[in-house]
Design a protein around this motif. Sequence first.
Motif, PDB file in Angstrom:
ATOM      1  N   MET A   1      19.470  -5.552   5.399  1.00 19.03           N
ATOM      2  CA  MET A   1      18.021  -5.556   5.212  1.00 19.03           C
ATOM      3  C   MET A   1      17.633  -4.515   4.166  1.00 19.03           C
ATOM      4  N   THR A   2      16.685  -4.866   3.326  1.00 15.53           N
ATOM      5  CA  THR A   2      16.217  -3.952   2.287  1.00 15.53           C
ATOM      6  C   THR A   2      15.517  -2.752   2.922  1.00 15.53           C
ATOM      7  N   ASP A   3      15.748  -1.562   2.362  1.00 20.06           N
ATOM      8  CA  ASP A   3      15.169  -0.332   2.913  1.00 20.06           C
ATOM      9  C   ASP A   3      13.721  -0.115   2.469  1.00 20.06           C
ATOM     10  N   ILE A   4      13.386  -0.470   1.206  1.00 22.32           N
ATOM     11  CA  ILE A   4      12.048  -0.224   0.675  1.00 22.32           C
ATOM     12  C   ILE A   4      11.601  -1.421  -0.143  1.00 22.32           C
ATOM     13  N   TYR A   5      10.413  -1.921   0.149  1.00 22.96           N
ATOM     14  CA  TYR A   5       9.736  -2.918  -0.681  1.00 22.96           C
ATOM     15  C   TYR A   5       8.559  -2.207  -1.341  1.00 22.96           C
ATOM     16  N   ILE A   6       8.451  -2.325  -2.647  1.00 29.79           N
ATOM     17  CA  ILE A   6       7.414  -1.562  -3.335  1.00 29.79           C
ATOM     18  C   ILE A   6       6.845  -2.346  -4.513  1.00 29.79           C
ATOM     19  N   SER A   7       5.539  -2.272  -4.668  1.00 23.68           N
ATOM     20  CA  SER A   7       4.835  -2.860  -5.803  1.00 23.68           C
ATOM     21  C   SER A   7       4.125  -1.736  -6.535  1.00 23.68           C
ATOM     22  N   VAL A   8       4.230  -1.711  -7.863  1.00 24.69           N
ATOM     23  CA  VAL A   8       3.686  -0.607  -8.662  1.00 24.69           C
ATOM     24  C   VAL A   8       2.849  -1.154  -9.816  1.00 24.69           C
ATOM     25  N   ASP A   9       1.659  -0.592  -9.952  1.00 26.80           N
ATOM     26  CA  ASP A   9       0.755  -0.888 -11.065  1.00 26.80           C
ATOM     27  C   ASP A   9       0.480   0.436 -11.762  1.00 26.80           C
ATOM     28  N   VAL A  10       1.083   0.632 -12.936  1.00 25.90           N
ATOM     29  CA  VAL A  10       0.976   1.922 -13.624  1.00 25.90           C
ATOM     30  C   VAL A  10      -0.272   1.934 -14.508  1.00 25.90           C
ATOM     31  N   GLY A  11      -1.428   1.998 -13.879  1.00 28.39           N
ATOM     32  CA  GLY A  11      -2.687   1.967 -14.609  1.00 28.39           C
ATOM     33  C   GLY A  11      -2.956   3.231 -15.390  1.00 28.39           C
ATOM     34  N   GLY A  12      -3.898   3.135 -16.330  1.00 32.01           N
ATOM     35  CA  GLY A  12      -4.240   4.276 -17.169  1.00 32.01           C
ATOM     36  C   GLY A  12      -5.036   5.341 -16.457  1.00 32.01           C
ATOM     37  N   SER A  13      -5.756   4.977 -15.383  1.00 26.83           N
ATOM     38  CA  SER A  13      -6.525   5.970 -14.638  1.00 26.83           C
ATOM     39  C   SER A  13      -5.823   6.385 -13.355  1.00 26.83           C
ATOM     40  N   GLN A  14      -5.023   5.490 -12.791  1.00 26.21           N
ATOM     41  CA  GLN A  14      -4.305   5.772 -11.553  1.00 26.21           C
ATOM     42  C   GLN A  14      -3.023   4.939 -11.523  1.00 26.21           C
ATOM     43  N   THR A  15      -2.015   5.495 -10.857  1.00 24.81           N
ATOM     44  CA  THR A  15      -0.830   4.711 -10.528  1.00 24.81           C
ATOM     45  C   THR A  15      -1.016   4.191  -9.116  1.00 24.81           C
ATOM     46  N   LYS A  16      -1.057   2.856  -8.974  1.00 21.40           N
ATOM     47  CA  LYS A  16      -1.265   2.243  -7.664  1.00 21.40           C
ATOM     48  C   LYS A  16       0.081   1.782  -7.109  1.00 21.40           C
ATOM     49  N   ILE A  17       0.349   2.138  -5.865  1.00 19.67           N
ATOM     50  CA  ILE A  17       1.641   1.845  -5.229  1.00 19.67           C
ATOM     51  C   ILE A  17       1.382   1.262  -3.842  1.00 19.67           C
ATOM     52  N   ILE A  18       1.965   0.123  -3.559  1.00 21.11           N
ATOM     53  CA  ILE A  18       1.920  -0.469  -2.223  1.00 21.11           C
ATOM     54  C   ILE A  18       3.362  -0.657  -1.762  1.00 21.11           C
ATOM     55  N   TYR A  19       3.643  -0.244  -0.533  1.00 21.79           N
ATOM     56  CA  TYR A  19       5.037  -0.302  -0.073  1.00 21.79           C
ATOM     57  C   TYR A  19       5.102  -0.691   1.391  1.00 21.79           C
ATOM     58  N   GLN A  20       6.282  -1.148   1.773  1.00 22.70           N
ATOM     59  CA  GLN A  20       6.549  -1.554   3.158  1.00 22.70           C
ATOM     60  C   GLN A  20       7.971  -1.140   3.507  1.00 22.70           C
ATOM     61  N   LEU A  21       8.135  -0.607   4.701  1.00 20.13           N
ATOM     62  CA  LEU A  21       9.448  -0.278   5.243  1.00 20.13           C
ATOM     63  C   LEU A  21       9.680  -1.154   6.471  1.00 20.13           C
ATOM     64  N   PRO A  22      10.912  -1.533   6.757  1.00 19.15           N
ATOM     65  CA  PRO A  22      11.168  -2.375   7.933  1.00 19.15           C
ATOM     66  C   PRO A  22      10.634  -1.764   9.230  1.00 19.15           C
ATOM     67  N   ALA A  23      10.587  -0.436   9.310  1.00 21.56           N
ATOM     68  CA  ALA A  23      10.148   0.222  10.540  1.00 21.56           C
ATOM     69  C   ALA A  23       8.634   0.355  10.635  1.00 21.56           C
ATOM     70  N   LEU A  24       7.892  -0.032   9.584  1.00 21.81           N
ATOM     71  CA  LEU A  24       6.435   0.089   9.603  1.00 21.81           C
ATOM     72  C   LEU A  24       5.802  -1.262   9.901  1.00 21.81           C
ATOM     73  N   PRO A  25       4.782  -1.288  10.775  1.00 22.70           N
ATOM     74  CA  PRO A  25       4.150  -2.569  11.111  1.00 22.70           C
ATOM     75  C   PRO A  25       3.281  -3.118   9.993  1.00 22.70           C
ATOM     76  N   GLU A  26       2.725  -2.249   9.147  1.00 25.91           N
ATOM     77  CA  GLU A  26       1.826  -2.662   8.081  1.00 25.91           C
ATOM     78  C   GLU A  26       2.213  -1.969   6.771  1.00 25.91           C
ATOM     79  N   PRO A  27       1.880  -2.580   5.621  1.00 25.37           N
ATOM     80  CA  PRO A  27       2.121  -1.899   4.354  1.00 25.37           C
ATOM     81  C   PRO A  27       1.225  -0.678   4.205  1.00 25.37           C
ATOM     82  N   LYS A  28       1.641   0.237   3.361  1.00 25.13           N
ATOM     83  CA  LYS A  28       0.887   1.451   3.050  1.00 25.13           C
ATOM     84  C   LYS A  28       0.624   1.483   1.551  1.00 25.13           C
TER      85      LYS A  28
END
Length: 424
Positions: A1-28
């Motif tokens: 099983m994958t340890d980290i799922y992550i989506s990254v948007d490297v915007g000019g004003s902010q870096t936006k990161i959404i991630y999920q771990l198998p042990a977490l019920p919801e993404p952060k």
Amino acid sequence: MTDIYISVDVGGSQTKIIYQLPALPEPKFLVLPPAVEEIPKVKLDNYMSRLGWIGSPSPEQQLWVEWNERVVVLGDFAACFDPQDRIKELKYENALWKVLGAIGLIIETHKAKFSTKKLLTLELALLLPWNEYTDRLRFEEQLQIMLARFQVREMVLKLKLVKFLCRPEGGGLAAVRIKQKGLEWLRSKQLGVLMFGHRNTTALYFERGQLKLGDSPLLGFADMLDQVVEMTSGLDRERLAQAIFAARYAALDKVYNPNYPQTRHPNWGECVAIQALASAKDPNLRAREIRDIVQAIERATAEYGDKLERWLNRLLPTKLDEVIIGGGAAYHLEPELEIYFNCEVTTAYESGSSWGSQKKVRSSSYQRRNQSKNFTPMIWGAGIADVVKKTFDLDKAIDGEQCLSQRLIDCFGMFDYLLDKGNS
């Protein structure tokens, strides 16, 4: 099983990161300042030595990455090392360091769920401007090399990239809409996607299922802010942006007037956040300074809208079945977008989240504004803004953060796409 799922948007004003771990019920999610600065290792060592023990800053406030004898400081920490304005630099190279830093933050935040002694696995989704999309292969190859061994703060980490998805900015929005409507719907439509970012504005055009055109010029919100800064005194880009969005949020009852079917800009001169930008103490001088700031905002907004209109005229066909709108800066241009796409709100308000004493939000349902012109319905945030708000409990966002859900939507769409691909 994958340890980290992550989506990254490297915007000019902010870096936006959404991630999920198998042990977490919801993404952060994580949102980080965009600053990136490479410094000599000795400079970091000297800074930490001089600092000694003062307080207990969070990992986000003191974030740095070390790889191959190179040291890069990120986010708030970069401000301690006189960072350069890199808004016009290519995103993909700086994105390498941002992804590594984000991985380190995630692991440190949830360190009880990881064993850093083993090789961790990673699935990554990344958004890049259209004009940097061809750099995705170089990004992937270099990231694989860097992931083999790197250090974030005091942690030495080793990861393997087991899946990599990259799409142009706006790709997350498009993926969500296609998932909602299906491939057959896409193959029967002419679809536009517009992402209004801080650094870039990105447009994608799909014709009968095929991505036909795309562009991502440096026509972001920063371009308009810089015009205002040039026409005034004592302002900077970040402070001005915060004031504009705080002013708009405070005046939503006038921006979205239930008796008026078009969105309007606030009366900037009446807005406390705009008045606070003035620095003069003399009442007369202060009043003149506020007037100058207001005139600069109005003039820069008009010029910015005109630039975007001419660009869109060159890029998009005159007839579209719908256009998906995303990005925090889109809210500032909502009146101009309604005019450009010939939209009039059909219902001024509907039940929803609150501002002030009213429990109302703007409806996203439109009808033709001028019967003699083409009409393109706008779909704000691919229709999933409420999903993002509920997922991350953003209903309490205030002031400049009311657009946070809109800023996260493209990243969220890519995250959802990544998980779907993993399950298919």
